[in-house]
Scaffold this active site. Structure first.
Site, PDB file in Angstrom:
ATOM      1  N   GLU A 336     -28.427  -3.610  -7.954  1.00  0.00           N
ATOM      2  CA  GLU A 336     -28.154  -3.894  -9.365  1.00  0.00           C
ATOM      3  C   GLU A 336     -29.291  -3.283 -10.154  1.00  0.00           C
ATOM      4  OE1 GLU A 336     -28.710  -4.929 -12.748  1.00  0.00           O
ATOM      5  OE2 GLU A 336     -29.091  -7.003 -12.145  1.00  0.00           O
ATOM      6  N   CYS A 370     -30.689  -7.220 -18.214  1.00  0.00           N
ATOM      7  CA  CYS A 370     -29.923  -6.102 -17.655  1.00  0.00           C
ATOM      8  C   CYS A 370     -28.535  -6.018 -18.274  1.00  0.00           C
ATOM      9  CB  CYS A 370     -29.823  -6.233 -16.133  1.00  0.00           C
ATOM     10  SG  CYS A 370     -29.097  -7.778 -15.574  1.00  0.00           S
TER      11      CYS A 370
END
Length: 630
Positions: A336, A370
């Protein structure tokens, strides 16, 4: 209705059964009463058993002194992770000159927290070995035993949420609200999902079969991988540490966690709570290990042959290195790597209604998300209004530390905390300057903020930058900062192209008055997750997979997909009726083959019988099969 009431209250009529000459007394009524009370007694015993074996076990985990708002410490000049090299008084009393150290400090106030010894290669290997040894017994635990650990952690987290939030604030400089939303709420959601649905995702499941295999039973079981690893970022130290740990141990694995060197102090305390929960539930806490080291030592972990899976949360640059290191032993990796998430605002959207959502998506955790909004893609007709709304609200944002002393107590009225470090401030200011020179306009922010009372040097002004070129550097790079970029579009197709016009593809949002149109746009976006008229809400539903596409990484954590990625799926095929029917090799196919022609006719007829597209062809296949068999 009268009969129903009689059945419910019938035992009350038997309370006088011991009285003599009671005309209503009977053997059946005595049996009825005994049955009811026996059933109630059995239920009580069962309920007590369940509570004794499945309920949460309370435990204590003392709060660290540094989490106290009144805590005082040495203030570091120009604080950084290597401040101990220039200020020897920061080193521990038992200093070992040949070892590496990491300076832990509060970025919002530059207060020294602790200086820790970085793990050596040998120590990292030893931790992996301890995790491997402890996993053998942990893999044999039942889901009920694992759920009890999860319940114990959930109970502790809810009861100690303020302490946890303050620990996260001290180590990262975020606000209490940011900690509550990004750390506590999301982790509670993760624990709740594992308790309620984790076993369902991992229990053996029966798969569909076909006519040829109709006498067989096909199953898939999910076995623990062994020892897995997680290398995680600093922006949410509680959640980023707990989330991979909880998933790993619920799947029956042991885990070695390598946290960012920026949050070694808080991560050590957060993981300590998991150790306490495991111990009070009667399990070996060695199944969870933490590694504190500099990035150049992390390959000891990612290249280890004993590590069977790696979860990485962080930058694209480091993620690529982890993926390369994992190829040495073909270790599967979930990456990720962040993103450049867009929010497409469709024409005729009520801007005032959603302005608060956009502010939260841009400035929460000082923009260090994020899945935060990095680009607001707005129709030209509404651009001026949105720019004015966001600019005016950004001007009112108050920066500071919630743990800095104040007259009202420790809870200062703070909207936005600091960033973890000022290492990227020069780059941010350069990117903003380039965009401004290229025609973008800005009425607020754009530079480092010098706080009048907090002594940290890691504050960056809340910034709103309008008329940004979608192809400019600032619109293509992940900023991870409290900076809002507004980009115009004239038609929806152009908005979609702008949203898809970066290397990243993690999350996105679509806002508009018509949900059907929002859904159509969402399907055109190249990303892993999309919210309609919301911000990052997909992360609170832990039944959903989390991850992205393109340069945002691959693989998923969260949901059944993430939990199963931490296991080895094993297919098992057995006989439904072993005493009646089992596989046997027909003589026409048995070695040595007697006739190639008849063997071919047999197989060909079998294929036609099973898969031909008409009943006549299938019947012909049966005839061919029968003839060949004879």
């Amino acid at each position: 209705m009268r009969s129903f009431i009689y059945v419910i209250f019938h035992p009350l009529q038997t309370l006088n059964l011991w009285l003599e000459n009671d005309p209503k007394a009977s053997v059946y009524e005595v049996l009825y009463l005994l049955t009811v009370f026996s059933a109630f007694g059995i239920w009580l015993v069962f309920d007590r058993y369940q509570k004794a074996h499945n309920s949460a076990v309370p435990f204590r985990h003392n709060a660290p002194e540094a989490a106290d708002p009144e805590w005082e410490s040495l203030r570091i000049h120009n604080a950084n992770l290597r401040s101990h090299l220039t200020e020897p008084e920061l080193l521990p009393h038992h200093f070992m000159g040949e070892r590496d150290y990491i300076t832990c400090y509060d970025p919002a106030n530059s207060l020294h927290i602790r200086t820790v010894i970085a793990d050596t290669d040998r120590e990292i290997h030893a931790k992996i070995n301890r995790a491997r040894d402890a996993q053998v017994s942990w893999a044999q635990t039942t889901f009920a035993q694992r759920r009890r650990v999860m319940r114990s952690l959930l109970k502790w987290l809810v009861e100690n949420q303020e302490v946890c939030a303050r620990v996260a604030c001290r180590d990262t400089g975020k606000t209490l609200l940011d900690a509550a939303l990004g750390e506590i709420l999301t982790t509670c959601s993760k624990l709740e999902w594992l308790i309620n649905h984790g076993e369902r995702a991992l229990r053996p499941e029966t798969r569909y079969s076909n006519l040829l295999m109709s006498y067989k039973k096909s199953q898939v079981i999910y076995e623990p991988k062994g020892v897995v690893a997680a290398v995680v970022s600093w922006n949410y130290p509680l959640h980023n540490a707990w989330s991979p740990i909880l998933a790993a141990i619920f799947a029956g694995n042991a885990i070695v966690l390598k946290c960012s060197e920026h949050v070694v102090w808080s991560t050590d305390w957060f993981v300590g709570a998991i150790h306490k929960a495991l111990e009070v539930c009667g399990h070996d806490a060695d199944i969870v290990q933490t590694v504190s080291c500099w990035p150049d030592q992390a390959e000891i972990l990612t290249r280890s042959p004993m590590i069977k899976h790696i979860t990485f949360i962080g930058s694209e640059e480091v993620g690529r290195k982890v993926a390369v290191a994992a190829t040495e032993h073909l270790t599967p990796v979930t990456l990720e790597l962040g993103g450049k998430d867009p929010a497409i605002i469709l024409p005729d959207t009520d801007l005032q209604r959603w302005a608060s959502v956009w502010m939260r998506g841009i400035f929460q955790n000082a923009g260090q998300n994020c899945i935060g909004f990095e680009r607001l893609i707005i129709h030209s007709d509404q651009y001026d209004e949105l720019f004015e709304i966001l600019t005016e609200r950004a001007k009112k944002m108050r920066l500071g530390s919630v743990l800095a002393p104040s007259r009202e107590g420790y809870i200062n009225t703070v909207d936005c905390g600091c960033m973890i470090t000022n290492d990227r401030f020069d780059l941010l200011e350069q990117l903003i300057f380039e965009a401004h020179e290229a025609g973008a306009h800005m009425d607020v922010g754009g530079k480092q903020y010098q706080h009048p009372s907090s002594h940290g040097n890691t504050y960056f002004s809340c910034t709103v930058l309008g008329d940004v070129d979608p192809k400019s550097r600032i619109a293509q790079m992940e900023l991870f900062a409290p900076v809002a970029l507004l980009i115009r579009y004239d038609d929806i197709e152009e908005a979609i192209n702008i949203a898809n016009g970066t290397r990243y593809g993690l999350g996105a949002s679509v806002f508009g008055p018509h949900q059907d149109l929002c859904l159509e746009v969402a399907r055109e976006l190249e990303c892993g997750m999309v919210c309609i008229n919301d911000f990052a809400i997909f992360y609170l539903n832990q039944d959903l997979p989390f991850g992205g596409t393109k340069a945002s990484g691959y693989g998923r954590f969260g949901g059944p997909e993430g939990l199963r990625s931490l296991t080895n799926p094993k297919a098992i095929v057995s006989d439904c009726w072993p005493s009646i029917m089992q596989t046997a090799i027909p003589k026409v196919l048995d070695y040595p083959v007697r006739s190639l022609v008849r063997s071919w006719d047999f197989i060909s007829g079998l294929i036609i019988l099973l898969y031909a597209d008409s009943y006549r062809a299938r019947f012909n296949g049966l005839v061919q099969l029968t003839k060949a068999r004879k």
